[in-house]
Motif scaffolding. Structure first.
Motif, short mmCIF file in Angstrom:
data_model
loop_
_atom_site.label_atom_id
_atom_site.label_comp_id
_atom_site.label_asym_id
_atom_site.label_seq_id
_atom_site.Cartn_x
_atom_site.Cartn_y
_atom_site.Cartn_z
N GLY A 74 12.07 -6.95 -8.01
CA GLY A 74 13.44 -6.47 -8.08
C GLY A 74 13.74 -5.55 -6.92
N GLU A 75 14.51 -4.53 -7.22
CA GLU A 75 14.84 -3.54 -6.20
C GLU A 75 13.59 -2.71 -5.90
OE1 GLU A 75 17.82 0.22 -5.58
OE2 GLU A 75 18.46 -1.41 -6.88
N TYR A 76 13.22 -2.65 -4.63
CA TYR A 76 11.97 -2.01 -4.19
C TYR A 76 12.18 -0.52 -3.98
CZ TYR A 76 7.51 -1.48 -1.82
OH TYR A 76 6.23 -1.10 -1.46
N ASN A 77 11.40 0.28 -4.69
CA ASN A 77 11.41 1.73 -4.54
C ASN A 77 10.06 2.15 -3.99
OD1 ASN A 77 10.92 4.52 -5.12
ND2 ASN A 77 12.65 4.50 -6.54
N ALA A 78 9.99 2.42 -2.70
CA ALA A 78 8.72 2.71 -2.04
C ALA A 78 8.01 3.92 -2.64
CB ALA A 78 8.96 2.92 -0.54
N ASP A 79 8.75 4.94 -3.03
CA ASP A 79 8.12 6.13 -3.62
C ASP A 79 7.46 5.80 -4.95
OD1 ASP A 79 8.90 7.74 -1.49
OD2 ASP A 79 10.75 8.38 -2.48
N GLY B 291 5.21 1.52 2.96
CA GLY B 291 6.52 1.13 2.43
C GLY B 291 6.96 -0.29 2.70
N ASP B 292 6.10 -1.13 3.27
CA ASP B 292 6.49 -2.51 3.58
C ASP B 292 6.20 -3.39 2.36
OD1 ASP B 292 6.60 -5.20 4.36
OD2 ASP B 292 5.79 -4.79 6.35
N PRO B 293 7.24 -3.92 1.70
CA PRO B 293 7.03 -4.72 0.49
C PRO B 293 6.13 -5.94 0.71
CG PRO B 293 9.35 -4.15 0.71
CD PRO B 293 8.67 -3.73 1.99
N ALA B 294 6.21 -6.58 1.85
CA ALA B 294 5.38 -7.76 2.11
C ALA B 294 3.90 -7.38 2.16
CB ALA B 294 5.81 -8.45 3.40
N GLU B 295 3.60 -6.26 2.81
CA GLU B 295 2.22 -5.81 2.88
C GLU B 295 1.72 -5.35 1.51
OE1 GLU B 295 1.52 -2.92 5.95
OE2 GLU B 295 2.38 -4.20 7.51
N VAL B 296 2.59 -4.70 0.76
CA VAL B 296 2.23 -4.27 -0.59
C VAL B 296 1.95 -5.48 -1.46
CG1 VAL B 296 3.08 -3.16 -2.70
CG2 VAL B 296 3.39 -2.03 -0.49
N LYS B 297 2.78 -6.51 -1.34
CA LYS B 297 2.59 -7.72 -2.15
C LYS B 297 1.22 -8.35 -1.87
CE LYS B 297 4.77 -12.06 -3.42
NZ LYS B 297 5.94 -12.93 -3.29
N ALA B 298 0.84 -8.41 -0.62
CA ALA B 298 -0.47 -8.98 -0.26
C ALA B 298 -1.61 -8.12 -0.82
CB ALA B 298 -0.59 -9.12 1.26
N ALA B 299 -1.51 -6.81 -0.65
CA ALA B 299 -2.56 -5.90 -1.15
C ALA B 299 -2.60 -5.91 -2.67
CB ALA B 299 -2.31 -4.49 -0.62
N PHE B 300 -1.44 -6.03 -3.30
CA PHE B 300 -1.37 -6.11 -4.76
C PHE B 300 -2.05 -7.39 -5.25
CE2 PHE B 300 1.14 -7.00 -8.71
CZ PHE B 300 0.75 -5.87 -9.44
#
Length: 154
Positions: free
Chosen positions: A55-60, A128-137
């Motif tokens: 959904g809406e990405y909240n980096a914090d 804070g990069d959603p694409a990088e977070v998605k990969a690490a997740f």
């Protein structure tokens, strides 16, 4: 930088040793309950990250959840797999397979991979990069599943 790294390593070693000493004083059913609570709290935080990625990405919020997961992963939870925790104890149920306790070298590797993935997610989430977070997740999820597939009963 080196003194900071050294103090961090010493601090982590102290936490692990203290966790082991405290866990030894716990009854098997208390160890099971505490480890289940830790994994439940990690799961709740993984759910927050997943919701942000969908959904809406909240980096914090993502960073806070990732830091929480990494903190739990590094907390010495392995000490909560003491003698007698390989089976249900009274009303306290466990889904751990007894063969986990017979394969500690493999379990150690899986645990190391899990901690590394949790630490990586926390580091990546700070960017804070959603694409990088998605990969690490995804890597963290794979590390979780690797252990669950072998050592967790359905």
């Amino acid at each position: 930088m080196k003194p900071m790294l050294a103090s961090s390593v010493l601090g982590l070693a102290a936490v692990v040793l203290a966790s082991t000493a405290v866990a030894a004083d716990l009854k098997p059913e208390e160890q099971i309950q505490l480890r289940q609570a830790g994994y439940s709290f990690m799961g709740w935080n993984m759910g927050k990250i997943k919701a942000n990625l969908q959904g809406e990405y909240n980096a914090d919020q993502v960073s806070a959840a990732a830091n929480t997961i990494a903190a739990i992963a590094n907390s010495g939870m392995g000490a909560l797999y003491g003698p007698g925790t390989d089976k249900d104890v009274g009303d306290v149920k466990t889904r751990v397979k007894p063969e986990m306790f017979e394969n500690m070298e493999d379990v150690g590797k899986l645990a190391h991979d899990f901690v590394a993935a949790a630490d990586n997610l926390a580091e990546v989430a700070q960017g804070g990069d959603p694409a990088e977070v998605k990969a690490a997740f995804g890597d963290l999820g794979a590390a979780c599943k690797a252990c669950h597939k072998k050592y967790r009963a359905d």
